[in-house]
Design an enzyme around this catalytic site. Structure first.
Site, short mmCIF file in Angstrom:
data_model
loop_
_atom_site.label_atom_id
_atom_site.label_comp_id
_atom_site.label_asym_id
_atom_site.label_seq_id
_atom_site.Cartn_x
_atom_site.Cartn_y
_atom_site.Cartn_z
N HIS A 177 -16.24 20.64 -22.19
CA HIS A 177 -17.49 21.39 -22.33
C HIS A 177 -17.54 22.43 -21.21
O HIS A 177 -17.70 22.10 -20.03
CB HIS A 177 -18.70 20.45 -22.24
CG HIS A 177 -19.96 21.05 -22.76
ND1 HIS A 177 -20.79 20.37 -23.62
CD2 HIS A 177 -20.53 22.26 -22.57
CE1 HIS A 177 -21.84 21.13 -23.91
NE2 HIS A 177 -21.69 22.29 -23.29
N LEU A 178 -17.40 23.67 -21.61
CA LEU A 178 -17.37 24.80 -20.69
C LEU A 178 -18.59 24.80 -19.77
O LEU A 178 -19.70 24.49 -20.19
CB LEU A 178 -17.37 26.09 -21.52
CG LEU A 178 -17.33 27.39 -20.72
CD1 LEU A 178 -15.91 27.67 -20.25
CD2 LEU A 178 -17.84 28.53 -21.56
N HIS A 179 -18.36 25.13 -18.51
CA HIS A 179 -19.46 25.29 -17.56
C HIS A 179 -18.99 26.21 -16.43
O HIS A 179 -17.83 26.19 -16.04
CB HIS A 179 -19.93 23.95 -17.01
CG HIS A 179 -18.84 23.10 -16.42
ND1 HIS A 179 -17.93 22.41 -17.20
CD2 HIS A 179 -18.52 22.83 -15.14
CE1 HIS A 179 -17.09 21.75 -16.42
NE2 HIS A 179 -17.43 22.00 -15.16
N GLN A 180 -19.90 27.04 -15.98
CA GLN A 180 -19.60 27.98 -14.90
C GLN A 180 -20.33 27.54 -13.63
O GLN A 180 -21.53 27.31 -13.65
CB GLN A 180 -20.04 29.40 -15.27
CG GLN A 180 -19.85 30.39 -14.12
CD GLN A 180 -19.78 31.79 -14.60
OE1 GLN A 180 -18.70 32.26 -14.93
NE2 GLN A 180 -20.91 32.48 -14.68
#
Length: 189
Positions: free
Chosen positions: A148-151
């Site tokens: 799950h993409l996260h910045q």
């Protein structure tokens, strides 16, 4: 290795343990709360979307319980449960995608907007001098939750790399995460 008179260990055991337990001039600073992260607490056991993914689960909770600072149209900003620095936020799309190239144009715009707003809020609350902003794409790149993409939006201050993290491998966080979340939510532009 020479045997220390106060050591309960035989010299060969001290070598195996790298000298741990040998009295010396160093004070040990223990950070047992980091062990939860190291051991994978809250880390999904599957790459599937749903309740097993913390980033999918958090939006279903109350903001204060989830440490969500702000909700956007297609992404949200949340405090990192295992922060590198005080005020360490993550901007996360609601949709369960692993790679930046999978984001829609709207999601890319929302992630960018929330990142900019996170910087503004952190500066307003804490006077951060700079930021480290980035994404680790995939397990091999160091993503703790690669599915799950996260910045990350990590505030930085002049001199924040003092002796504690450099010598002691310890971070001093002067504020509870719930207090930080309340300040940032109140200051969100």
């Amino acid at each position: 290795m020479t045997e220390h008179p106060d050591s309960p260990y035989a010299p060969d055991e001290l070598v195996r343990q790298g000298g741990v337990g040998v009295p010396d001039a160093f004070m040990r600073l223990w950070t047992p709360h980091r062990m939860a992260y190291i051991e994978g607490e809250n880390k999904p056991t599957s790459s599937a979307a749903g309740s097993g993914c913390p980033f999918c689960r958090l939006p279903g909770l109350a903001d204060a319980d989830a440490l969500i600072v702000h909700r956007g149209e297609s992404a949200y900003a949340v405090l990192n449960l295992y922060p590198y620095n005080p005020g360490h936020l993550m901007v996360v799309p609601y949709r369960h995608v692993a790679d930046y190239t999978e984001l829609t144009d709207q999601e890319v715009a929302d992630v960018a907007t929330l990142t900019r707003q996170a910087m503004q809020a952190v500066r307003a609350v804490s006077g951060a001098h700079g930021f480290n902003i980035g994404m680790n794409q995939g397990d091999i790149a160091g993503a703790g939750i690669a599915a799950h993409l996260h910045q990350h939006v990590v505030p930085r201050w002049s001199g924040d790399m003092n002796f504690m993290p450099v010598i002691a491998g310890t971070k001093v966080l002067p504020q509870l995460l719930t207090d930080t979340r309340a300040l940032l939510a109140k200051s969100w532009p």
